[in-house]
Motif scaffolding. Structure first.
Motif: not given
Length: 176
Positions: A43-57, A10-22
């Motif tokens: 290890c995840f990096t989530f990047t807002n790439i447009g309105k209501n869209k996010a890229a997952i790496d 929901t936030s334009e140009d938002e980038v979030m980096t996080t780690q998730a234990d499995v």
């Protein structure tokens, strides 16, 4: 485990980096179950790439207990997973989209199912052949002995299949 992606979607140009234990302890492929021996956090990096869209790496390393495909000895197989894709907010996903991203199926509302995604990536990156060593000799087809430990006394002569017809002629005319 689930990761909330509300802020990124929901936030334009938002980038979030996080780690998730499995919490996964095994991987099921078909009827077989493979125990997980070692695992790194994802290890995840989530990047807002447009309105209501996010890229997952993302990336992770998983070590599985498997068997050699030739000699059946236990092997530790390390899989290095690197993946990327896109997801959309649940209220903007269209049902008629033919190009629906494969990662959208791991979204439950604004939550990403990490274990479902990781299980999918493990299966996609599954090794074609698992060997204990590159020059594994396998097992004897007659007695089952591991040929890496030595040879067996079995007859390994394989007749030429082109000569089978001639052999049949001689066997048919043999007098007893």
């Amino acid at each position: 485990m689930f990761i909330n992606l509300t802020d990124v979607l929901t936030s334009e140009d938002e980038v979030m980096t996080t780690q998730a234990d499995v919490d996964m302890t095994e991987v099921r492929v078909g009827e077989e179950v493979f125990p997980i021996l070692k695992k790194s956090p994802v290890c995840f990096t989530f990047t807002n790439i447009g309105k209501n869209k996010a890229a997952i790496d993302g990336q992770a390393e998983i070590t599985l207990a498997m068997n050699c495909d030739r000699c059946l000895q236990p092997v530790e197989e390390k899989l290095t997973l690197r993946f990327s894709g896109e997801v959309q907010a649940p209220d903007t996903v269209s049902d008629s989209s033919e190009e629906e991203d494969e990662y959208q199926s791991f979204m439950g509302g604004y939550q990403l199912d990490v274990e479902g995604l990781l299980n999918n990536e493990i299966i996609i990156n599954w090794p074609r052949k698992v060997l204990c060593k590159p020059d594994c000799k396998g097992i004897c087809m007659q007695c089952g002995k591991d040929l890496n430990t030595g040879t067996c006394e079995c007859d390994t002569f394989v007749p030429d299949p082109r000569m089978a017809v001639i052999k049949d002629i001689f066997n048919a005319n043999k007098e007893v």
